[in-house]
Design a protein around this motif. Structure first.
Motif, PDB file in Angstrom:
ATOM      1  N   SER A   1       0.864  -1.180   0.000  1.00 24.65           N
ATOM      2  CA  SER A   1       0.000   0.000   0.000  1.00 24.65           C
ATOM      3  C   SER A   1       0.893   1.220   0.000  1.00 24.65           C
ATOM      4  O   SER A   1       1.980   1.190   0.583  1.00 24.65           O
ATOM      5  N   HIS A   2       0.403   2.267  -0.595  1.00 27.38           N
ATOM      6  CA  HIS A   2       1.182   3.499  -0.542  1.00 27.38           C
ATOM      7  C   HIS A   2       0.216   4.681  -0.623  1.00 27.38           C
ATOM      8  O   HIS A   2      -0.877   4.573  -1.177  1.00 27.38           O
ATOM      9  N   VAL A   3       0.665   5.805  -0.041  1.00 28.15           N
ATOM     10  CA  VAL A   3      -0.170   7.003   0.027  1.00 28.15           C
ATOM     11  C   VAL A   3       0.557   8.153  -0.646  1.00 28.15           C
ATOM     12  O   VAL A   3       1.788   8.236  -0.596  1.00 28.15           O
ATOM     13  N   GLY A   4      -0.194   9.029  -1.282  1.00 34.37           N
ATOM     14  CA  GLY A   4       0.404  10.225  -1.859  1.00 34.37           C
ATOM     15  C   GLY A   4      -0.537  11.395  -1.769  1.00 34.37           C
ATOM     16  O   GLY A   4      -1.740  11.234  -1.544  1.00 34.37           O
TER      17      GLY A   4
ATOM     18  N   LYS B   1      -4.754   6.770  -1.387  1.00 39.98           N
ATOM     19  CA  LYS B   1      -4.008   5.551  -1.022  1.00 39.98           C
ATOM     20  C   LYS B   1      -4.297   4.496  -2.079  1.00 39.98           C
ATOM     21  O   LYS B   1      -5.448   4.360  -2.525  1.00 39.98           O
ATOM     22  N   VAL B   2      -3.261   3.789  -2.493  1.00 38.84           N
ATOM     23  CA  VAL B   2      -3.422   2.691  -3.450  1.00 38.84           C
ATOM     24  C   VAL B   2      -3.006   1.392  -2.760  1.00 38.84           C
ATOM     25  O   VAL B   2      -1.931   1.323  -2.155  1.00 38.84           O
ATOM     26  N   ASP B   3      -3.864   0.393  -2.812  1.00 41.56           N
ATOM     27  CA  ASP B   3      -3.563  -0.960  -2.327  1.00 41.56           C
ATOM     28  C   ASP B   3      -3.407  -1.867  -3.538  1.00 41.56           C
ATOM     29  O   ASP B   3      -4.245  -1.824  -4.450  1.00 41.56           O
ATOM     30  N   VAL B   4      -2.370  -2.692  -3.520  1.00 40.33           N
ATOM     31  CA  VAL B   4      -2.152  -3.623  -4.631  1.00 40.33           C
ATOM     32  C   VAL B   4      -1.984  -5.041  -4.096  1.00 40.33           C
ATOM     33  O   VAL B   4      -1.226  -5.264  -3.137  1.00 40.33           O
ATOM     34  N   LEU B   5      -2.692  -5.966  -4.708  1.00 47.42           N
ATOM     35  CA  LEU B   5      -2.516  -7.387  -4.408  1.00 47.42           C
ATOM     36  C   LEU B   5      -1.848  -8.026  -5.623  1.00 47.42           C
ATOM     37  O   LEU B   5      -2.361  -7.922  -6.749  1.00 47.42           O
TER      38      LEU B   5
ATOM     39  N   LYS C   1       5.565   9.360   1.959  1.00 45.55           N
ATOM     40  CA  LYS C   1       4.371   9.755   1.217  1.00 45.55           C
ATOM     41  C   LYS C   1       4.812  10.394  -0.092  1.00 45.55           C
ATOM     42  O   LYS C   1       5.687  11.262  -0.099  1.00 45.55           O
ATOM     43  N   THR C   2       4.206   9.970  -1.176  1.00 45.20           N
ATOM     44  CA  THR C   2       4.525  10.541  -2.482  1.00 45.20           C
ATOM     45  C   THR C   2       3.844  11.902  -2.612  1.00 45.20           C
ATOM     46  O   THR C   2       2.733  12.079  -2.148  1.00 45.20           O
TER      47      THR C   2
END
Ligand code: FES
Length: 139
Positions: A31-34, A44-48, A135-136
């Protein structure tokens, strides 16, 4: 306004009002937030990832923002399903703007590319290529 751009505007509004892939994944691979510092909006983007460790099985996003940022997040997370992390890394801002299909003013380009930058940084951190981004930002 041409018929074509009218159609794209409708599509943006549809994605804004009914965002695809909106929410949190229970058990994301990363997961990452920008943030867009122009307005303070965050995504926030969550990737599986699939078992191969490189193909995106599912991507979701959450957060607040304008119609352009939310539509862009909705459309890009749709596109990411089935993409590899290398393909994600190869995307550039024009790819996202092409997805939206409308002319974006320079001020709003940051809104459009926020989700792409967050997804790319999240993937780079996951792969150990970047380590220090908490954080981006689209600056
Ligand atoms: Fe905040 Fe567009 S105005 S993301």
């Amino acid at each position: 306004m041409s018929m074509g751009s009218d159609m794209y505007r409708q599509q943006i509004l549809d994605h804004y009002k009914n965002p695809r892939n909106y929410g949190d994944l229970d058990d994301p691979t990363f997961s990452h937030v920008g943030e867009n510092p122009m307005c303070g909006d965050e995504i926030k983007v969550d990737v599986l990832l699939e078992d191969d460790g490189e193909t995106i099985e599912y991507a979701a996003f959450s957060g607040e923002g304008c119609a352009i940022s939310q539509a862009s997040a909705s459309m890009l997370t749709d596109e990411l399903q089935g993409m590899t992390l290398d393909e994600l890394d190869d995307l550039d801002r024009d790819d996202v703007i092409d997805l939206l299909g409308v002319d974006i003013s320079p001020m709003r380009v940051k809104c459009a590319v926020l989700v792409e930058m967050v997804a790319q940084d999240g993937a780079a951190i996951h792969q150990g290529e970047k380590t220090s981004i908490e954080k981006t930002t689209t600056e």
